[in-house]
Write an enzyme that holds these catalytic residues in place. Structure first.
Site, PDB file in Angstrom:
ATOM      1  N   GLY A  11     -43.854  72.248  27.595  1.00  8.79           N
ATOM      2  CA  GLY A  11     -43.399  71.092  28.349  1.00  8.79           C
ATOM      3  C   GLY A  11     -43.630  69.750  27.697  1.00  8.79           C
ATOM      4  O   GLY A  11     -43.776  68.737  28.400  1.00  8.79           O
ATOM      5  N   ASN A  13     -41.419  68.084  26.010  1.00  6.12           N
ATOM      6  CA  ASN A  13     -40.222  67.272  26.305  1.00  6.12           C
ATOM      7  C   ASN A  13     -40.272  66.758  27.739  1.00  6.12           C
ATOM      8  O   ASN A  13     -39.928  65.608  28.016  1.00  6.12           O
ATOM      9  CB  ASN A  13     -38.954  68.095  26.075  1.00  6.12           C
ATOM     10  CG  ASN A  13     -38.491  68.026  24.633  1.00  6.12           C
ATOM     11  OD1 ASN A  13     -38.028  66.988  24.178  1.00  6.12           O
ATOM     12  ND2 ASN A  13     -38.648  69.100  23.904  1.00  6.12           N
ATOM     13  N   ARG A  64     -29.776  88.873  36.992  1.00  8.38           N
ATOM     14  CA  ARG A  64     -29.757  87.484  36.519  1.00  8.38           C
ATOM     15  C   ARG A  64     -29.076  86.560  37.521  1.00  8.38           C
ATOM     16  O   ARG A  64     -29.495  85.428  37.735  1.00  8.38           O
ATOM     17  CB  ARG A  64     -29.019  87.432  35.160  1.00  8.38           C
ATOM     18  CG  ARG A  64     -29.314  86.237  34.312  1.00  8.38           C
ATOM     19  CD  ARG A  64     -28.940  86.524  32.859  1.00  8.38           C
ATOM     20  NE  ARG A  64     -27.489  86.625  32.722  1.00  8.38           N
ATOM     21  CZ  ARG A  64     -26.703  85.571  32.496  1.00  8.38           C
ATOM     22  NH1 ARG A  64     -27.235  84.375  32.401  1.00  8.38           N
ATOM     23  NH2 ARG A  64     -25.401  85.716  32.371  1.00  8.38           N
ATOM     24  N   MET A  89     -35.943  79.070  28.256  1.00  7.07           N
ATOM     25  CA  MET A  89     -35.511  80.107  27.313  1.00  7.07           C
ATOM     26  C   MET A  89     -34.661  81.179  27.985  1.00  7.07           C
ATOM     27  O   MET A  89     -34.846  82.364  27.753  1.00  7.07           O
ATOM     28  CB  MET A  89     -36.736  80.719  26.635  1.00  7.07           C
ATOM     29  CG  MET A  89     -37.579  79.706  25.879  1.00  7.07           C
ATOM     30  SD  MET A  89     -36.606  78.465  24.981  1.00  7.07           S
ATOM     31  CE  MET A  89     -36.291  79.330  23.476  1.00  7.07           C
ATOM     32  N   ARG A  90     -33.779  80.765  28.887  1.00  7.27           N
ATOM     33  CA  ARG A  90     -32.854  81.752  29.462  1.00  7.27           C
ATOM     34  C   ARG A  90     -31.459  81.169  29.408  1.00  7.27           C
ATOM     35  O   ARG A  90     -31.280  79.959  29.468  1.00  7.27           O
ATOM     36  CB  ARG A  90     -33.217  82.027  30.932  1.00  7.27           C
ATOM     37  CG  ARG A  90     -34.352  82.996  31.115  1.00  7.27           C
ATOM     38  CD  ARG A  90     -34.690  83.135  32.585  1.00  7.27           C
ATOM     39  NE  ARG A  90     -33.570  83.621  33.388  1.00  7.27           N
ATOM     40  CZ  ARG A  90     -33.342  84.915  33.625  1.00  7.27           C
ATOM     41  NH1 ARG A  90     -34.137  85.823  33.097  1.00  7.27           N
ATOM     42  NH2 ARG A  90     -32.341  85.299  34.365  1.00  7.27           N
ATOM     43  N   ASN A 106     -29.216  70.001  27.539  1.00  8.28           N
ATOM     44  CA  ASN A 106     -30.178  70.824  26.805  1.00  8.28           C
ATOM     45  C   ASN A 106     -30.542  70.110  25.511  1.00  8.28           C
ATOM     46  O   ASN A 106     -29.780  69.268  25.025  1.00  8.28           O
ATOM     47  CB  ASN A 106     -29.583  72.201  26.489  1.00  8.28           C
ATOM     48  CG  ASN A 106     -30.591  73.129  25.818  1.00  8.28           C
ATOM     49  OD1 ASN A 106     -31.755  73.179  26.208  1.00  8.28           O
ATOM     50  ND2 ASN A 106     -30.151  73.829  24.793  1.00  8.28           N
ATOM     51  N   HIS A 108     -31.777  70.931  21.504  1.00  2.54           N
ATOM     52  CA  HIS A 108     -31.848  72.014  20.518  1.00  2.54           C
ATOM     53  C   HIS A 108     -32.442  71.449  19.231  1.00  2.54           C
ATOM     54  O   HIS A 108     -32.020  70.381  18.773  1.00  2.54           O
ATOM     55  CB  HIS A 108     -30.438  72.571  20.268  1.00  2.54           C
ATOM     56  CG  HIS A 108     -30.412  73.715  19.318  1.00  2.54           C
ATOM     57  ND1 HIS A 108     -30.825  74.982  19.661  1.00  2.54           N
ATOM     58  CD2 HIS A 108     -30.075  73.770  18.009  1.00  2.54           C
ATOM     59  CE1 HIS A 108     -30.715  75.777  18.605  1.00  2.54           C
ATOM     60  NE2 HIS A 108     -30.265  75.069  17.591  1.00  2.54           N
ATOM     61  N   ASP A 144     -25.583  76.817  22.935  1.00  3.01           N
ATOM     62  CA  ASP A 144     -25.746  75.605  22.116  1.00  3.01           C
ATOM     63  C   ASP A 144     -24.398  75.068  21.614  1.00  3.01           C
ATOM     64  O   ASP A 144     -24.294  74.570  20.505  1.00  3.01           O
ATOM     65  CB  ASP A 144     -26.655  75.918  20.901  1.00  3.01           C
ATOM     66  CG  ASP A 144     -28.011  76.430  21.340  1.00  3.01           C
ATOM     67  OD1 ASP A 144     -28.559  77.312  20.651  1.00  3.01           O
ATOM     68  OD2 ASP A 144     -28.506  75.976  22.388  1.00  3.01           O
TER      69      ASP A 144
HETATM   70  C1  GRF Z   1     -38.446  72.445  21.669  1.00  2.00           C
HETATM   71  O1  GRF Z   1     -38.553  72.823  20.325  1.00  2.00           O
HETATM   72  C2  GRF Z   1     -37.002  72.355  22.039  1.00  2.00           C
HETATM   73  O2  GRF Z   1     -36.187  71.932  20.967  1.00  2.00           O
HETATM   74  C3  GRF Z   1     -36.666  73.766  22.403  1.00  2.00           C
HETATM   75  O3  GRF Z   1     -37.837  74.331  22.962  1.00  2.00           O
HETATM   76  C4  GRF Z   1     -38.933  73.535  22.607  1.00  2.00           C
HETATM   77  C5  GRF Z   1     -39.474  72.932  23.877  1.00  2.00           C
HETATM   78  O4  GRF Z   1     -40.695  72.495  23.651  1.00  2.00           O
HETATM   79  N1  GRF Z   1     -35.611  73.771  23.366  1.00  2.00           N
HETATM   80  P1  GRF Z   1     -41.512  71.886  24.893  1.00  2.00           P
HETATM   81  O5  GRF Z   1     -41.740  73.007  25.872  1.00  2.00           O
HETATM   82  O6  GRF Z   1     -40.688  70.776  25.487  1.00  2.00           O
HETATM   83  O7  GRF Z   1     -42.774  71.400  24.256  1.00  2.00           O
END
Ligand code: GRF
Length: 203
Positions: A11, A13, A64, A89-90, A106, A108, A144
Site C-alpha cells: 500500500g 501507492n 470470480r 493483483m486480480r 491502475n 503499472h 494493462d
Molecule cells: C507497485 O509496483 C505498482 O506498480 C504495482 O504494484 C505495486 C504496488 O505497490 N501495481 P504498493 O502496494 O502500492 O506499495
C-alpha cells in the site's frame, strides 16, 4: 471526489494518495479501501488514517464474478466515483468494468505498452533497456491496455538490481498517481478513443 482504493499489498501507492490528501494537494476523499488479502499492509495504513476499510476474502466466493459483485456492491454503498487500483493483483471482470465505465485507474511499473503483465521491472532489466518507468492508465477489458493518463521515465543504471530499479520506479509512482487522480478530480481528462486528452495540457 470520492475514491475507492483496491490494494492487495503493502500500500505505498495508497499511502502517497493519503499523504497528498492530508497535505491539501489532492482534493479528494478516500471513501473506502478494499483488499482481497486480510494481511495487506494497505488495510493497516487505512486503519491508521481512520479510513473505512473492508477485506473481501476471495476464498469465501465460489467464483470470480460473485467476488467482483461483492466489491462493486461495497464500492457503490460507499458512493465511490473513481476506483483506484493500487497494487491490486486480480483481473477486473467485465461486469465490474461496466459498473464504473472509464472510472477505474491502475498503475503499472513500466512505460506501457512496453512490459505489460507481471514482473515489469525485471522485464526491463532482462531486455537491457536504458529507460523504463511507470504508467497510470484507465482500465479496460485487456491487461494493462487501457488509455494512458500519465507516465514517468527513470534511467536503468548499469549496476541496478531488481530492488534498486523497483525503488526508483516506485518513487515516481508515488508522484504520478496522485497527479493523475488530481487531473481527474479537476475534470481535466477527456477520452478521445484510446487517447486521453488533458485540458488544459500539462506544461
Ligand atoms: C507497485 O509496483 C505498482 O506498480 C504495482 O504494484 C505495486 C504496488 O505497490 N501495481 P504498493 O502496494 O502500492 O506499495
Amino acid at each position: 471526489l470520492r475514491l475507492g482504493i483496491l490494494a492487495s499489498g503493502g500500500g505505498t501507492n495508497l499511502q502517497a494518495i493519503i499523504d497528498r490528501i492530508q497535505d491539501g494537494t489532492l482534493h479528494a476523499e478516500i471513501a473506502l479501501i478494499l483488499s482481497n488479502k486480510p494481511t495487506a499492509g494497505a488495510l493497516q495504513r487505512g486503519r491508521l488514517a481512520g479510513i473505512p476499510t473492508l477485506c473481501i476474502d476471495q476464498q469465501q466466493y465460489k467464483n470470480r464474478l460473485d467476488f467482483d459483485r461483492a466489491m462493486v456492491a461495497a464500492l457503490n454503498e460507499a458512493r465511490v466515483e473513481l476506483v483506484v487500483l493500487a497494487g491490486f493483483m486480480r483481473l477486473i471482470s467485465n461486469e465490474f468494468l461496466e459498473a464504473f465505465p472509464d472510472r477505474i485507474m491502475n498503475i503499472h511499473p513500466a512505460l506501457l505498452p512496453a512490459f505489460s503483465g507481471l514482473n515489469a521491472q525485471q522485464q526491463a532489466l532482462d531486455h537491457g533497456t536504458r529507460i523504463t518507468g511507470c504508467t497510470v492508465h484507465f482500465v479496460d477489458a485487456g491487461v494493462d491496455t487501457g488509455p494512458i493518463v500519465v507516465q514517468a521515465a527513470v534511467p536503468v543504471l548499469q549496476n541496478d538490481t531488481l530492488e534498486t530499479l523497483s525503488a526508483r520506479i516506485l518513487r515516481q509512482e508515488h508522484r504520478i498517481y496522485p497527479e493523475a487522480i488530481r487531473l481527474f478530480a479537476e475534470g481535466r481528462l477527456r477520452l478521445e478513443g484510446r487517447r486521453v486528452l488533458i485540458d488544459p495540457p500539462l506544461e
